[in-house]
Each structure stands twice: as structure tokens, then as C-alpha cells.
Design an enzyme around this catalytic site. Structure first.
Site, PDB file in Angstrom:
ATOM      1  CD  GLU A  80     -12.614  70.950   1.615  1.00 40.44           C
ATOM      2  OE1 GLU A  80     -11.419  71.727   1.550  1.00 40.44           O
ATOM      3  OE2 GLU A  80     -12.832  69.870   1.229  1.00 40.44           O
ATOM      4  CE1 TYR A 129     -13.712  68.530   4.849  1.00 43.55           C
ATOM      5  CE2 TYR A 129     -14.305  70.261   5.605  1.00 43.55           C
ATOM      6  CZ  TYR A 129     -13.392  69.694   5.168  1.00 43.55           C
ATOM      7  OH  TYR A 129     -12.160  70.236   4.491  1.00 43.55           O
ATOM      8  CG  ASP A 186     -13.954  64.515   3.980  1.00 45.94           C
ATOM      9  OD1 ASP A 186     -13.725  63.892   4.037  1.00 45.94           O
ATOM     10  OD2 ASP A 186     -13.858  65.422   3.001  1.00 45.94           O
ATOM     11  CG  ASN A 191     -10.838  64.850   6.312  1.00 44.62           C
ATOM     12  OD1 ASN A 191     -10.576  64.963   5.135  1.00 44.62           O
ATOM     13  ND2 ASN A 191     -11.436  65.835   6.304  1.00 44.62           N
ATOM     14  CG  ASP A 221      -9.674  67.254  -2.887  1.00 47.17           C
ATOM     15  OD1 ASP A 221     -10.908  67.569  -3.381  1.00 47.17           O
ATOM     16  OD2 ASP A 221      -9.043  67.539  -2.280  1.00 47.17           O
TER      17      ASP A 221
END
Length: 613
Positions: free
Chosen positions: A44, A156, A195, A197, A312
Site C-alpha cells: 500500500e 497486497y 497484507d 486482507n 493502521d
């Protein structure tokens, strides 16, 4: 020496120094030193080609490979930094399907000669998605590096935002699953960082019981979600509801962090910033370091770094031992992390050079190629400027003698008298450095311009400030000016015009003197201190009234006797867009408003219902 691999989902890579401890040194090299890693995988990044700069690419002692979005600006993005003194990849690719092309080439990665391929690309018929492969690799979501020891994949994965992205997300996940399984089937070892997700199990998220109750789901329904079902079939030890899918009969990778901490709760890597959920650790684990079975024993440690702020997400790391076992024999890891002949028995044989850079390295981008630092760029530009005829000093400065200017006509120095304003300055055409240029038109235009009459300059009108001394204090604004008045002078609201043709007209000094007032009829003036009913106004009450009308609006206090903060409703409905006040403390581990605790209380007030001042 161990080789740490750090997976970090950073904020936009062009400005990652907004939080401690990154803001102290504010360099990428210092950031990597604080991470104490030799390989850093970032997701990101949200940058474009134009956002790349020297500090980001030319990091001393580091190489970097980027995957940037092809169409969307400031969207997704993956980067892998490698420390050149410890590891050097032998092949590098961008994208998960192999349909992209290396820089300055029109040949796809999957169509390169076998000795230049990483391999494992999806074969025809393996991808069931209706999306084509170039679309899956158009958002900059994957970088693949191959070392002699293993293949490193930094990803990602698309997130679940709305129904319009469901097909793309599932298609990308299927391509990732096929690529890793194909590489393992080829006999290559794989390390997957990124990541994803995806929440793997009930240990990896907070407030799951409340979520299941709210959505009327069971735990089996939770595990049956497509993305979660993929991940649990992908890793060893995953919980799979029902029969396994075709082509996913066997797991292929291990969850390294969970292997070192099998029953640890609260090991979260992502928190929702809008709810300020990080202080209460109300988050989820969606960042992983996964590896194939052949190198699982190479890892000596793995954990999260929840104390490092700046995003975050928090970094996840896994450390490889310096001595590993391969095919039953002991070996030095550094020998297998570099091209053949660079290390032998853990000792460096030859130094790393720019010849070891791969075509996808960001250091080979034209604006960064053959440069080491920004200092070299300024030195080269200074050399070019010294030989450029356009960089000659202006006429007002003393020209330096040089072979280029010795044969030209000498320029007038600043000590020579300038032509008067009555004579128009003649402009001569500037000699062009191009020998093939045709200057006759330029000369004709210059001659035509020189015959024009001199341009009249507009006289500036004198201002009031220029007629007397400048105002030095606030009292000077209220005192009358002692300077002479002009032909028209304003006194009060009346303008007095002087007629110079009359001999008996008063002079400016006479107008400046106070004249005796003529007797006029008495005019009743209102009493400024009296109210509308004739009574006196209370100055304290008047001040309070004006302060209430124009003063800053006060915010309500919550149950902790602290100022609330204002939020805006984002949920679709009749109240979407309305502002409200709520407790400013973070959510607790329960994920709900709590009474009598140190976490967020249940204070809620619509902004339109609050009239406090």
C-alpha cells in the site's frame, strides 16, 4: 548472522515519517536500521512513477523493486527493499501471472528463456475468473524475487469493500494460490509476505462473537467465506468446513507467526483508525509471513511489532538462522541468498556492484541510473552549466574572462553610464548556440522594436501614507495629519473642493485649522448607554450576549468529564452526513461502549441538538 524478513504495510511511501520513531532521522536508511531487517516488504505504498525520488530509491546499501499501479493514481503498490551486503536476488518480476514485461522490453516474463524465468505461472485453464490476466496485474499488487534459497513473493491482496470488487478479489486470490502451488510443485521453496486482507481464525480478530450475533451467522458460516476458506486450505493447520476444493486438496505453506505463538490472543496487526481502536487493541490479524515446508525449520523467530506506529498496520517479522540444513547438509544461509561466487562458506568472495542489478531494479530507472546520491546530480549539473553559454553572468555583474567570451564583443559593465530615459535602449539579438539557426527574422523584429518611441511610464499617484511620516502606533490612526492637504480634502462626511481661480479661496493651512462652528438647531442624539426602553445597558450582560452569539462553540462533556469529539455519520440512511458528539476515548477490548471503565463511554449527542456555548 540471522537474516530478518520484515513485512510492513506502510502509509504512503512518499511521506512515512509522521510518527515516532521515524520522525527523528527522517531517512529510509535509518528506518530500515530501526526495523533491524535485511529484507523489507512494503504494501500500500500509494505512489506513482513521478513520486519516486532520490531518498526513496538511492538508499545507501539497499536495492529496491517496485510494483506500481498502471492506471489508478495513488493506489495500492508494493515495494521490496533488500540489503545488498546480505542478500542479492538473481531474478525479479512484477505481477502474479507473468503477463507483464520487463522494462524496455516487449517480451512477457512468462515468455522469457527458461533460465531467465522464475516459473510457476498459471497455465491455460487453471484460472476460472472471467477477468483477463493483464487486468489482474494492473493494480501493482505483487513483486516476486528469486534467491538461490527460495522465491520471495510480496503481495497486497484486494480488500472487501463492496460487491463491485468481489470478482476481482476472488480472481486475484485464485491466481496467487495457483502461482504458489505451481512453484512448490516445481521443487522451489516459497516465502509469501504481505497484507492478505483475510482473517484466518477466531483467534485473529476481536469482537467475533458480537459480529456473529449481529449478522446472524454461525462459526461454520464464518469459516466458509470464500477468502477465508482459501486461506485455511492454503496453510497447514487451517480449519476447513466440508470437503476441500478441487486443486486445493493439500496445504502448501505454514503460518510462521502462528507456529511460534499457537494460542496467543490479541496478536493483531491492523486496527481501524476512525474508531481509534489501537490503544484498546481492538483489531485483526491480516498481515502474514508464510513459507513452504522445505524451509520451515530455517526460521528461528517470528512476531509482530505492535509498538511501532506510523500506520493502521504494524510490522510483522520472521528471522532466518545463519546456519541452515539443506538436503541433509549444513550450509550458510548467506551463501544461498546471493548469486553463485559472491559468498563461500559465509565469507564474501567478491563485492556487490551495479552489474548485479536486475532489470526491474528502481536504480536502473533513467532518472536514477548511474547516480549514487543527490550530491552527484548537483555536481554534474554544475559541470553542464559551466559549459553552457546560457549560464553567462548578467550584464550588471563583472564577466569572467574565458575563451568562449574573449572573441565576443565586450559587454558594458555596471560602471559605465547608462543611457538616459529620453533615448530608447536598443536591444541587440542574443547569439544563439545553434549554428543552424536562422536569425534574420529575429534581427528584423529587434530593429523594428528599436524604432518605436520610448514607452511612457505611468506615474504613481501619491498616497496618503507618502505625504507624511509613516504610522508608528495605533494612536497615529486617530490623530489628524499635520501635512498639507491636497486640492480636495475630506473632513468628516463632507468633501470640500477648492477652486484655484478664486483669489479669496482659503488656503490649505486655513482648511486645516479648526473653524468655529456655526449655530445650528439642536439635534437629539441617542444615548449610546441606554437600552431600547430607556434604561441603562449592563456592560457585563451585553458582553455575555455578544460572546454567546459570536464566541466559540463549546463541546459537551462525556461521562468521564472530558471534552467529546465530533464525528460524522457514514452509514447510509436518513442520518447519513449528520454530525454528533461522542466520547473521545478509544474502544475497549469488547468493541462496544462501556460504562464505568477507562474506555469509551456511551455519551451520544446530535450536534443539532446541542446549544452549549
Amino acid at each position: 548472522m540471522p537474516l530478518p524478513v520484515c513485512n510492513d504495510s506502510r502509509p504512503p511511501l512518499r511521506n512515512p515519517f509522521s510518527y515516532q520513531p521515524w520522525r527523528e532521522d527522517r531517512t529510509y536508511q535509518a528506518m530500515f536500521d530501526k526495523l533491524e531487517a535485511d529484507i523489507v516488504v512494503m504494501q500500500e505504498t500509494k505512489i506513482q512513477r513521478k513520486d519516486l525520488h532520490d531518498d526513496m530509491v538511492l538508499v545507501p546499501g539497499w536495492d529496491v523493486h517496485f510494483s506500481l499501479p498502471k492506471h489508478k493514481k495513488g493506489y495500492s503498490g508494493v515495494a521490496i527493499y533488500t540489503r545488498s551486503s546480505k542478500c542479492c536476488p538473481i531474478r525479479a518480476e512484477e505481477g502474479i501471472t507473468g503477463v507483464l514485461c520487463p522494462p524496455n522490453s516487449s517480451t512477457k516474463f512468462r515468455d522469457l528463456p527458461p533460465d531467465q524465468q522464475i516459473g510457476g505461472y498459471p497455465r491455460p485453464g487453471q484460472l476460472s475468473s472471467a477477468l483477463d490476466e493483464p487486468t489482474l496485474d494492473s493494480e501493482g499488487r505483487c513483486v516476486v524475487l528469486e534467491f538461490p534459497a527460495f522465491v520471495l513473493i510480496g503481495v497486497y491482496t484486494p480488500a472487501t469493500r463492496d460487491e463491485t470488487r468481489t470478482e476481482f478479489r476472488q480472481g486475484w486470490i485464485d491466481a496467487l494460490d495457483i502461482r504458489v502451488r505451481n512453484l512448490v510443485a516445481m521443487g522451489k521453496q516459497v516465502v509469501l509476505c504481505g497484507d492478505l486482507n483475510i482473517i484466518r481464525s477466531e483467534l485473529d480478530t476481536a469482537g467475533l462473537a458480537e459480529q456473529l450475533r449481529r449478522e446472524a451467522m454461525t462459526l461454520d458460516d464464518f469459516y466458509s467465506r470464500p477468502a477465508r476458506r482459501f486461506l485455511n486450505q492454503f496453510v497447514f493447520g487451517g480449519r476447513v468446513v466440508g470437503e476441500r476444493d478441487e486443486g486445493r486438496e493439500e496445504p502448501v505453506v505454514w503460518d510462521i507467526c502462528r507456529e511460534f505463538h499457537p494460542s496467543r490472543t490479541g496478536m493483531y496487526t491492523c486496527w481501524e483508525t476512525r474508531k481509534n481502536a489501537r490503544p484498546g487493541n481492538f483489531g485483526s490479524r491480516i498481515d502474514y509471513v508464510l513459507c513452504s515446508s522445505g524451509i520451515k525449520d530455517w526460521f528461528v523467530d517470528a512476531n509482530i511489532q505492535e509498538g511501532l506506529l506510523g500506520s493502521d498496520h504494524c510490522p510483522v517479522y520472521a528471522t532466518l538462522g545463519d546456519a541452515v540444513s539443506r538436503d541433509g547438509a549444513a550450509a550458510n544461509l548467506v551463501d544461498m541468498m546471493n548469486p553463485e561466487g559472491m559468498f563461500r562458506d559465509g565469507q564474501r568472495v567478491r563485492a556487490w556492484t551495479t552489474k548485479d542489478l536486475l532489470p526491474t531494479s528502481a536504480k536502473l530507472i533513467p532518472e536514477f541510473d548511474k547516480r549514487r546520491s543527490i550530491r552527484d546530480m548537483f555536481q554534474k549539473s554544475a559541470t553542464r552549466d559551466a559549459s553552457d553559454p546560457a549560464s553567462e553572468p548578467p550584464p550588471s555583474s563583472q564577466p569572467r574572462p574565458s575563451p568562449r567570451t574573449s572573441s565576443s564583443q565586450p559587454r558594458p559593465s555596471s560602471s559605465q553610464p547608462r543611457p538616459s530615459s529620453s533615448q530608447p535602449p536598443t536591444s541587440s539579438p542574443r547569439p544563439s548556440s545553434n549554428p543552424f539557426a536562422t536569425p534574420p527574422k529575429r534581427q528584423a523584429a529587434a530593429l523594428t522594436t528599436s524604432r518605436r518611441p520610448p514607452k511612457k511610464t505611468r506615474k504613481e499617484k501619491p498616497t496618503k501614507a507618502s505625504s507624511g511620516p509613516a504610522q508608528r502606533s495605533l494612536m497615529g490612526f486617530f490623530k489628524p495629519q499635520s501635512s498639507e492637504a491636497g486640492p480636495n480634502k475630506e473632513i468628516g462626511d463632507a468633501t470640500i473642493e477648492s477652486t484655484p481661480t478664486q483669489s479669496d479661496a482659503p488656503s490649505a493651512d486655513e482648511w486645516a485649522r479648526p473653524q468655529p462652528a456655526e449655530p445650528t438647531d439642536p439635534v437629539e442624539t441617542p444615548d449610546l448607554k441606554s437600552g431600547p426602553s430607556g434604561g441603562l445597558l449592563d456592560p457585563v450582560e451585553s458582553k455575555a450576549s455578544w460572546s454567546k452569539l459570536l464566541g466559540k462553540r463549546t463541546v459537551p462533556r462525556c461521562a468521564h468529564d472530558e471534552d467529546c469529539h465530533m464525528l460524522t455519520t457514514k452509514k447510509a440512511g436518513v442520518n447519513c452526513g449528520r454530525s454528533f458528539f461522542a466520547c473521545s476515548r478509544p474502544l475497549g477490548p469488547s468493541g462496544r461502549n462501556e460504562e464505568g471503565t477507562e474506555f469509551r463511554c456511551g455519551t451520544f449527542i446530535w450536534s443539532s441538538d446541542w446549544n452549549g456555548r
